[in-house]
Design an enzyme around this catalytic site. Structure first.
Site, PDB file in Angstrom:
ATOM      1  N   VAL A 175       0.874  -1.163   0.000  1.00 36.12           N
ATOM      2  CA  VAL A 175       0.000   0.000   0.000  1.00 36.12           C
ATOM      3  C   VAL A 175       0.916   1.219   0.000  1.00 36.12           C
ATOM      4  CG1 VAL A 175      -2.029  -1.074   1.073  1.00 36.12           C
ATOM      5  CG2 VAL A 175      -0.242  -0.080   2.527  1.00 36.12           C
ATOM      6  N   SER A 176       0.411   2.339  -0.501  1.00 32.85           N
ATOM      7  CA  SER A 176       1.265   3.512  -0.677  1.00 32.85           C
ATOM      8  C   SER A 176       1.563   4.255   0.615  1.00 32.85           C
ATOM      9  CB  SER A 176       0.635   4.472  -1.682  1.00 32.85           C
ATOM     10  OG  SER A 176       0.543   3.831  -2.932  1.00 32.85           O
ATOM     11  N   THR A 177       0.651   4.194   1.579  1.00 26.09           N
ATOM     12  CA  THR A 177       0.855   4.935   2.826  1.00 26.09           C
ATOM     13  C   THR A 177       0.477   4.070   4.012  1.00 26.09           C
ATOM     14  OG1 THR A 177      -1.389   5.827   2.924  1.00 26.09           O
ATOM     15  CG2 THR A 177       0.237   7.109   1.675  1.00 26.09           C
TER      16      THR A 177
END
Length: 191
Positions: free
Chosen positions: A8-10
């Site tokens: 996931v990006s964050t």
């Protein structure tokens, strides 16, 4: 062994959906990164690449979880192929153990890259039009109202740069840049 990779990006994004998919696919070992796909130096991805051995299967929910560009995706899958490790992307139903799977993988990767580049091009064009119309001013600047107070606290070693940047809501690199700008503007030339 089936080895899963989740990204996931964050840290605010949830991995539960991808974990459920991995569990349903019988993944025995799982690696998770919470970083942008643009960054190819991801600790858990590197650990996965070190761990897998001939005969293993790397499983992802979607190949976009593995890489954001066609080149990076193809490079990663080539590394797996060199280790004789199979790659499966669940969403796209791609299995690189077959010639058809390898062909589909290459085609989908190229299409995804094309789609991303078109999106970025449309975004740039929209921003340019908005700038010409005076509607786009860029990303709003962070309020640095209490920067001087925090700068003094950092210089007096009362708080760390990390703490000061969190209090301002900016990155440490932004805080350091503002410190340098502040110090440069405070210098008086008696020349």
């Amino acid at each position: 062994m089936k080895v899963g990779y989740i990204r996931v990006s964050t840290t605010e994004q949830n991995t539960e959906r991808q974990k459920a998919i991995m569990e349903g696919l019988g993944v025995e070992r799982l690696y998770t990164d919470m970083l942008s796909g643009k960054n190819t130096d991801r600790p858990q991805l590197n650990a996965l690449l070190d761990f897998v051995r001939e005969g293993d299967i790397v499983v992802v929910e979607s190949y976009s979880r593995l890489a954001r560009s066609t080149k990076d995706l193809l490079d990663l899958v080539e590394k797996l192929n060199q280790k004789k490790v199979q790659f499966i992307s669940q969403k796209e139903n791609i299995d690189t153990s077959t010639p058809q799977g390898r062909l589909m993988f290459t085609m989908f990767a190229g299409l995804a890259q094309f789609e991303r580049e078109c999106l970025l091009q449309r975004q740039r064009e929209g921003i340019e039009i908005a700038k010409q119309q005076g509607k786009y001013k860029g990303r709003p600047k962070k309020s640095l109202d209490n920067f001087t107070e925090l700068y003094v606290s950092v210089k007096n070693e009362e708080i760390s740069v990390s703490k000061a940047s969190k209090l301002l809501g900016v990155s440490r690199s932004t805080f350091y840049r503002k410190m340098k700008e502040h110090e440069d503007s405070s210098e008086i030339d008696f020349g």
